[in-house]
Design a protein around this motif. Structure first.
Motif, PDB file in Angstrom:
ATOM      1  N   THR A   1      -2.859  -1.217   1.909  1.00  0.00           N
ATOM      2  CA  THR A   1      -2.363  -2.549   1.611  1.00  0.00           C
ATOM      3  C   THR A   1      -1.238  -2.426   0.591  1.00  0.00           C
ATOM      4  OG1 THR A   1      -3.972  -2.894  -0.172  1.00  0.00           O
ATOM      5  CG2 THR A   1      -4.617  -3.590   2.051  1.00  0.00           C
ATOM      6  N   ALA A   2      -0.487  -3.513   0.423  1.00  0.00           N
ATOM      7  CA  ALA A   2       0.629  -3.486  -0.526  1.00  0.00           C
ATOM      8  C   ALA A   2       0.803  -4.848  -1.161  1.00  0.00           C
ATOM      9  CB  ALA A   2       1.922  -3.079   0.188  1.00  0.00           C
ATOM     10  N   ALA A   3       1.257  -4.845  -2.406  1.00  0.00           N
ATOM     11  CA  ALA A   3       1.618  -6.083  -3.089  1.00  0.00           C
ATOM     12  C   ALA A   3       2.988  -6.533  -2.602  1.00  0.00           C
ATOM     13  CB  ALA A   3       1.650  -5.857  -4.600  1.00  0.00           C
ATOM     14  N   ALA A   4       3.153  -7.839  -2.457  1.00  0.00           N
ATOM     15  CA  ALA A   4       4.443  -8.374  -2.009  1.00  0.00           C
ATOM     16  C   ALA A   4       4.681  -9.729  -2.666  1.00  0.00           C
ATOM     17  CB  ALA A   4       4.469  -8.521  -0.492  1.00  0.00           C
ATOM     18  N   HIS A   5       5.860  -9.866  -3.264  1.00  0.00           N
ATOM     19  CA  HIS A   5       6.213 -11.115  -3.938  1.00  0.00           C
ATOM     20  C   HIS A   5       7.395 -11.809  -3.276  1.00  0.00           C
ATOM     21  CE1 HIS A   5       3.539  -9.537  -6.946  1.00  0.00           C
ATOM     22  NE2 HIS A   5       4.350  -8.537  -7.230  1.00  0.00           N
ATOM     23  N   SER A   6       7.887 -11.253  -2.184  1.00  0.00           N
ATOM     24  CA  SER A   6       9.101 -11.800  -1.582  1.00  0.00           C
ATOM     25  C   SER A   6       9.225 -11.349  -0.130  1.00  0.00           C
ATOM     26  CB  SER A   6      10.333 -11.316  -2.353  1.00  0.00           C
ATOM     27  OG  SER A   6      10.481  -9.901  -2.207  1.00  0.00           O
ATOM     28  N   GLU A   7      10.188 -11.940   0.584  1.00  0.00           N
ATOM     29  CA  GLU A   7      10.465 -11.523   1.955  1.00  0.00           C
ATOM     30  C   GLU A   7      10.915 -10.065   2.005  1.00  0.00           C
ATOM     31  OE1 GLU A   7      13.226 -14.134   3.796  1.00  0.00           O
ATOM     32  OE2 GLU A   7      11.965 -15.913   3.596  1.00  0.00           O
ATOM     33  N   ILE A   8      11.734  -9.660   1.052  1.00  0.00           N
ATOM     34  CA  ILE A   8      12.218  -8.283   1.025  1.00  0.00           C
ATOM     35  C   ILE A   8      11.046  -7.316   0.941  1.00  0.00           C
ATOM     36  CG2 ILE A   8      13.490  -6.577  -0.344  1.00  0.00           C
ATOM     37  CD1 ILE A   8      15.435  -8.813  -1.095  1.00  0.00           C
ATOM     38  N   ALA A   9      10.092  -7.616   0.070  1.00  0.00           N
ATOM     39  CA  ALA A   9       8.932  -6.731  -0.091  1.00  0.00           C
ATOM     40  C   ALA A   9       8.105  -6.666   1.180  1.00  0.00           C
ATOM     41  CB  ALA A   9       8.079  -7.204  -1.261  1.00  0.00           C
ATOM     42  N   ILE A  10       7.933  -7.782   1.862  1.00  0.00           N
ATOM     43  CA  ILE A  10       7.166  -7.789   3.105  1.00  0.00           C
ATOM     44  C   ILE A  10       7.854  -6.938   4.161  1.00  0.00           C
ATOM     45  CG2 ILE A  10       6.404  -9.256   5.023  1.00  0.00           C
ATOM     46  CD1 ILE A  10       5.880 -11.459   2.938  1.00  0.00           C
ATOM     47  N   ARG A  11       9.161  -7.037   4.256  1.00  0.00           N
ATOM     48  CA  ARG A  11       9.888  -6.216   5.224  1.00  0.00           C
ATOM     49  C   ARG A  11       9.776  -4.730   4.887  1.00  0.00           C
ATOM     50  NH1 ARG A  11      12.780  -9.365   8.632  1.00  0.00           N
ATOM     51  NH2 ARG A  11      13.211 -11.510   7.976  1.00  0.00           N
ATOM     52  N   ARG A  12       9.825  -4.399   3.602  1.00  0.00           N
ATOM     53  CA  ARG A  12       9.670  -3.001   3.199  1.00  0.00           C
ATOM     54  C   ARG A  12       8.274  -2.499   3.528  1.00  0.00           C
ATOM     55  NH1 ARG A  12      12.570  -3.306  -2.788  1.00  0.00           N
ATOM     56  NH2 ARG A  12      14.732  -3.109  -2.049  1.00  0.00           N
ATOM     57  N   ALA A  13       7.276  -3.332   3.300  1.00  0.00           N
ATOM     58  CA  ALA A  13       5.899  -2.947   3.619  1.00  0.00           C
ATOM     59  C   ALA A  13       5.738  -2.677   5.109  1.00  0.00           C
ATOM     60  CB  ALA A  13       4.940  -4.047   3.163  1.00  0.00           C
ATOM     61  N   ALA A  14       6.353  -3.519   5.922  1.00  0.00           N
ATOM     62  CA  ALA A  14       6.271  -3.316   7.370  1.00  0.00           C
ATOM     63  C   ALA A  14       6.948  -2.018   7.783  1.00  0.00           C
ATOM     64  CB  ALA A  14       6.902  -4.503   8.093  1.00  0.00           C
ATOM     65  N   ARG A  15       8.059  -1.690   7.152  1.00  0.00           N
ATOM     66  CA  ARG A  15       8.792  -0.473   7.523  1.00  0.00           C
ATOM     67  C   ARG A  15       7.979   0.785   7.265  1.00  0.00           C
ATOM     68  NH1 ARG A  15      13.618  -3.167   5.750  1.00  0.00           N
ATOM     69  NH2 ARG A  15      13.460  -2.244   3.669  1.00  0.00           N
ATOM     70  N   ILE A  16       7.162   0.780   6.214  1.00  0.00           N
ATOM     71  CA  ILE A  16       6.382   1.988   5.939  1.00  0.00           C
ATOM     72  C   ILE A  16       5.005   1.950   6.600  1.00  0.00           C
ATOM     73  CG2 ILE A  16       7.627   2.409   3.793  1.00  0.00           C
ATOM     74  CD1 ILE A  16       5.111   1.504   2.296  1.00  0.00           C
ATOM     75  N   GLY A  17       4.716   0.881   7.344  1.00  0.00           N
ATOM     76  CA  GLY A  17       3.519   0.861   8.184  1.00  0.00           C
ATOM     77  C   GLY A  17       2.224   0.506   7.497  1.00  0.00           C
ATOM     78  N   VAL A  18       2.260  -0.348   6.467  1.00  0.00           N
ATOM     79  CA  VAL A  18       1.005  -0.743   5.847  1.00  0.00           C
ATOM     80  C   VAL A  18       0.229  -1.667   6.782  1.00  0.00           C
ATOM     81  CG1 VAL A  18       2.083  -0.574   3.565  1.00  0.00           C
ATOM     82  CG2 VAL A  18       1.812  -2.817   4.639  1.00  0.00           C
ATOM     83  N   ASP A  19      -1.041  -1.863   6.484  1.00  0.00           N
ATOM     84  CA  ASP A  19      -1.886  -2.720   7.317  1.00  0.00           C
ATOM     85  C   ASP A  19      -1.828  -4.178   6.903  1.00  0.00           C
ATOM     86  OD1 ASP A  19      -3.291  -0.656   9.012  1.00  0.00           O
ATOM     87  OD2 ASP A  19      -3.804   0.078   7.015  1.00  0.00           O
ATOM     88  N   ALA A  20      -1.687  -4.432   5.602  1.00  0.00           N
ATOM     89  CA  ALA A  20      -1.740  -5.804   5.110  1.00  0.00           C
ATOM     90  C   ALA A  20      -0.974  -5.914   3.805  1.00  0.00           C
ATOM     91  CB  ALA A  20      -3.191  -6.239   4.900  1.00  0.00           C
TER      92      ALA A  20
END
Length: 215
Positions: free
Chosen positions: A128-147
Protein backbone atom coordinates in the motif's frame (compact mmCIF):
# COMPACT_ATOMS: atom_id res chain seq x y z
CA UNK A 1 -13.24 -0.95 -8.97
CA UNK A 2 -9.64 -1.15 -7.94
CA UNK A 3 -7.69 -4.17 -6.84
CA UNK A 4 -8.57 -5.66 -3.46
CA UNK A 5 -6.54 -6.30 -0.36
CA UNK A 6 -7.39 -9.71 1.05
CA UNK A 7 -6.80 -11.18 4.50
CA UNK A 8 -8.72 -14.42 4.72
CA UNK A 9 -12.10 -14.51 6.43
CA UNK A 10 -13.67 -11.20 7.33
CA UNK A 11 -16.37 -12.47 9.67
CA UNK A 12 -14.66 -11.21 12.79
CA UNK A 13 -17.32 -12.36 15.26
CA UNK A 14 -16.20 -11.86 18.83
CA UNK A 15 -12.84 -10.36 17.92
CA UNK A 16 -11.37 -6.90 18.32
CA UNK A 17 -12.64 -3.94 20.27
CA UNK A 18 -16.32 -3.04 19.94
CA UNK A 19 -15.55 0.39 18.45
CA UNK A 20 -13.36 -1.09 15.72
CA UNK A 21 -15.98 -3.76 14.94
CA UNK A 22 -18.59 -1.02 14.52
CA UNK A 23 -16.19 0.84 12.23
CA UNK A 24 -15.65 -2.27 10.12
CA UNK A 25 -19.39 -2.82 9.77
CA UNK A 26 -19.94 0.83 8.82
CA UNK A 27 -17.11 0.62 6.28
CA UNK A 28 -18.68 -2.49 4.76
CA UNK A 29 -21.97 -0.69 4.32
CA UNK A 30 -20.19 2.32 2.85
CA UNK A 31 -18.16 0.34 0.32
CA UNK A 32 -20.78 -2.30 -0.43
CA UNK A 33 -18.09 -4.96 -0.06
CA UNK A 34 -18.65 -8.23 1.76
CA UNK A 35 -15.18 -9.59 1.01
CA UNK A 36 -11.74 -8.09 1.19
CA UNK A 37 -10.37 -5.60 3.69
CA UNK A 38 -12.47 -2.56 4.56
CA UNK A 39 -10.69 -1.48 7.76
CA UNK A 40 -7.00 -0.65 8.18
CA UNK A 41 -5.56 0.22 11.59
CA UNK A 42 -2.28 2.04 12.04
CA UNK A 43 0.20 2.47 14.86
CA UNK A 44 1.44 5.90 15.88
CA UNK A 45 4.68 6.79 17.64
CA UNK A 46 2.93 8.86 20.32
CA UNK A 47 -0.69 7.72 20.44
CA UNK A 48 -0.44 3.99 19.74
CA UNK A 49 3.15 2.73 19.39
CA UNK A 50 2.50 -0.93 20.33
CA UNK A 51 1.58 -3.05 17.27
CA UNK A 52 0.34 -5.90 19.48
CA UNK A 53 -2.14 -3.59 21.18
CA UNK A 54 -3.28 -2.26 17.81
CA UNK A 55 -3.73 -5.78 16.45
CA UNK A 56 -5.75 -6.81 19.50
CA UNK A 57 -8.16 -3.92 18.87
CA UNK A 58 -8.78 -4.85 15.23
CA UNK A 59 -11.56 -7.21 14.16
CA UNK A 60 -10.73 -10.23 12.02
CA UNK A 61 -10.30 -9.66 8.32
CA UNK A 62 -8.68 -6.24 8.81
CA UNK A 63 -5.18 -4.94 8.11
CA UNK A 64 -2.59 -3.35 10.38
CA UNK A 65 0.13 -0.96 9.24
CA UNK A 66 2.99 -0.95 11.74
CA UNK A 67 4.65 2.42 11.27
CA UNK A 68 8.13 1.36 12.32
CA UNK A 69 9.89 4.56 11.25
CA UNK A 70 13.25 4.83 12.99
CA UNK A 71 12.89 1.37 14.49
CA UNK A 72 14.71 -1.82 13.60
CA UNK A 73 12.47 -4.72 14.62
CA UNK A 74 14.10 -8.11 14.55
CA UNK A 75 13.09 -10.80 12.08
CA UNK A 76 11.93 -12.89 15.04
CA UNK A 77 9.61 -10.14 16.26
CA UNK A 78 8.23 -9.55 12.77
CA UNK A 79 7.56 -13.26 12.26
CA UNK A 80 5.83 -13.45 15.65
CA UNK A 81 3.58 -10.47 14.87
CA UNK A 82 2.87 -11.75 11.36
CA UNK A 83 1.85 -15.13 12.80
CA UNK A 84 -0.49 -13.39 15.26
CA UNK A 85 -2.02 -11.43 12.40
CA UNK A 86 -2.54 -14.57 10.30
CA UNK A 87 -4.21 -16.31 13.25
CA UNK A 88 -6.71 -13.45 13.31
CA UNK A 89 -7.11 -13.46 9.51
CA UNK A 90 -5.49 -10.04 9.40
CA UNK A 91 -2.91 -8.62 7.01
CA UNK A 92 0.27 -7.10 8.51
CA UNK A 93 2.13 -4.38 6.60
CA UNK A 94 5.17 -2.49 7.78
CA UNK A 95 6.04 1.12 7.04
CA UNK A 96 9.66 2.16 7.18
CA UNK A 97 12.62 0.24 5.89
CA UNK A 98 13.74 -2.40 8.39
CA UNK A 99 16.13 -4.62 6.48
CA UNK A 100 14.64 -7.85 7.81
CA UNK A 101 11.16 -6.96 6.49
CA UNK A 102 12.43 -6.99 2.93
CA UNK A 103 13.26 -10.68 3.30
CA UNK A 104 9.95 -11.79 4.81
CA UNK A 105 7.13 -12.73 2.45
CA UNK A 106 4.71 -12.85 5.41
CA UNK A 107 4.87 -9.07 5.88
CA UNK A 108 3.45 -6.56 3.41
CA UNK A 109 4.84 -3.06 2.83
CA UNK A 110 3.40 0.42 3.23
CA UNK A 111 5.18 3.20 1.37
CA UNK A 112 5.14 6.83 2.45
CA UNK A 113 4.49 9.22 -0.41
CA UNK A 114 8.14 10.32 -0.52
CA UNK A 115 9.16 6.79 -1.54
CA UNK A 116 6.87 6.51 -4.54
CA UNK A 117 9.47 7.85 -6.97
CA UNK A 118 12.10 5.25 -6.15
CA UNK A 119 10.42 2.16 -4.69
CA UNK A 120 9.48 -0.87 -6.69
CA UNK A 121 6.89 -3.25 -5.35
CA UNK A 122 7.62 -6.86 -4.55
CA UNK A 123 5.62 -9.42 -6.47
CA UNK A 124 5.33 -11.55 -3.32
CA UNK A 125 3.63 -9.26 -0.80
CA UNK A 126 0.80 -6.76 -0.57
CA UNK A 127 1.90 -3.14 -0.94
CA UNK A 128 0.00 0.00 0.00
CA UNK A 129 1.06 3.63 -0.33
CA UNK A 130 0.20 7.01 1.13
CA UNK A 131 -1.22 9.49 -1.36
CA UNK A 132 -2.19 13.12 -0.88
CA UNK A 133 -2.74 14.13 -4.49
CA UNK A 134 -3.44 12.98 -8.05
CA UNK A 135 0.28 12.98 -8.79
CA UNK A 136 0.94 10.59 -5.90
CA UNK A 137 -1.83 8.24 -7.02
CA UNK A 138 -0.41 8.10 -10.53
CA UNK A 139 3.06 7.39 -9.14
CA UNK A 140 1.66 4.62 -6.95
CA UNK A 141 -0.02 3.04 -9.95
CA UNK A 142 3.20 3.17 -11.97
CA UNK A 143 5.11 1.15 -9.40
CA UNK A 144 2.29 -1.39 -9.07
CA UNK A 145 1.00 -0.97 -5.53
CA UNK A 146 -2.25 -2.67 -4.54
CA UNK A 147 -3.95 0.21 -2.75
CA UNK A 148 -3.55 3.83 -1.75
CA UNK A 149 -4.45 5.51 1.52
CA UNK A 150 -5.77 8.95 0.56
CA UNK A 151 -5.35 11.63 3.20
CA UNK A 152 -6.04 13.78 5.10
CA UNK A 153 -9.75 13.37 4.46
CA UNK A 154 -11.02 15.13 7.61
CA UNK A 155 -9.28 17.31 10.23
CA UNK A 156 -6.87 15.06 12.13
CA UNK A 157 -4.77 15.12 15.28
CA UNK A 158 -1.92 13.46 13.40
CA UNK A 159 -1.47 16.48 11.11
CA UNK A 160 -2.69 19.54 12.95
CA UNK A 161 -3.26 22.47 10.63
CA UNK A 162 -3.27 20.39 7.45
CA UNK A 163 -6.10 21.28 5.09
CA UNK A 164 -8.44 18.29 4.77
CA UNK A 165 -9.49 17.03 1.34
CA UNK A 166 -13.17 16.70 2.20
CA UNK A 167 -15.63 14.24 0.65
CA UNK A 168 -15.88 15.93 -2.78
CA UNK A 169 -12.17 15.87 -3.56
CA UNK A 170 -11.86 12.42 -1.98
CA UNK A 171 -14.46 11.13 -4.44
CA UNK A 172 -12.49 12.56 -7.36
CA UNK A 173 -9.26 10.96 -6.17
CA UNK A 174 -11.04 7.65 -5.54
CA UNK A 175 -12.33 7.61 -9.13
CA UNK A 176 -8.80 8.17 -10.39
CA UNK A 177 -7.41 5.39 -8.21
CA UNK A 178 -10.03 2.93 -9.43
CA UNK A 179 -9.44 3.92 -13.04
CA UNK A 180 -5.76 3.07 -12.53
CA UNK A 181 -6.57 -0.30 -10.95
CA UNK A 182 -5.96 0.64 -7.32
CA UNK A 183 -8.10 0.09 -4.26
CA UNK A 184 -8.42 3.22 -2.14
CA UNK A 185 -8.92 3.88 1.55
CA UNK A 186 -9.78 7.12 3.30
CA UNK A 187 -7.40 8.20 6.07
CA UNK A 188 -7.35 11.15 8.44
CA UNK A 189 -9.83 12.21 11.11
CA UNK A 190 -11.99 9.09 10.77
CA UNK A 191 -12.57 8.06 14.38
CA UNK A 192 -16.19 6.88 14.61
CA UNK A 193 -19.10 5.65 12.52
CA UNK A 194 -20.43 9.20 12.03
CA UNK A 195 -17.21 10.06 10.21
CA UNK A 196 -17.64 7.00 8.00
CA UNK A 197 -21.19 8.05 7.09
CA UNK A 198 -19.88 11.47 6.03
CA UNK A 199 -17.98 9.68 3.25
CA UNK A 200 -21.08 8.18 1.66
CA UNK A 201 -20.97 8.31 -2.13
CA UNK A 202 -17.21 8.81 -2.38
CA UNK A 203 -16.57 5.34 -3.82
CA UNK A 204 -13.84 4.37 -1.37
CA UNK A 205 -13.11 0.73 -0.59
CA UNK A 206 -12.68 1.24 3.15
CA UNK A 207 -11.25 3.43 5.87
CA UNK A 208 -7.98 3.62 7.77
CA UNK A 209 -6.92 5.29 10.98
CA UNK A 210 -5.67 5.27 14.54
CA UNK A 211 -8.39 6.84 16.68
CA UNK A 212 -10.88 3.99 16.42
CA UNK A 213 -8.28 1.64 17.96
CA UNK A 214 -7.96 3.72 21.11
CA UNK A 215 -10.08 3.27 24.22
Amino acid sequence: MGAKLVAGSANGKGSGAAKARAMRDAARRLSGRRNGIVLIGMTDASRLPDPDRALDALPEGSALIWRAYGAEPTATNLRRLAARARARNCLLLIAGEPACALRLDAVGRHLPERQLGRSRRSVHVAVTAAAHSEIAIRRAARIGVDAVLISPVLPTLSHRGARPLGPVRLARLARLAHALGLACYALGGITDTRDVRRLSGTGIDGVAGIGFLLD
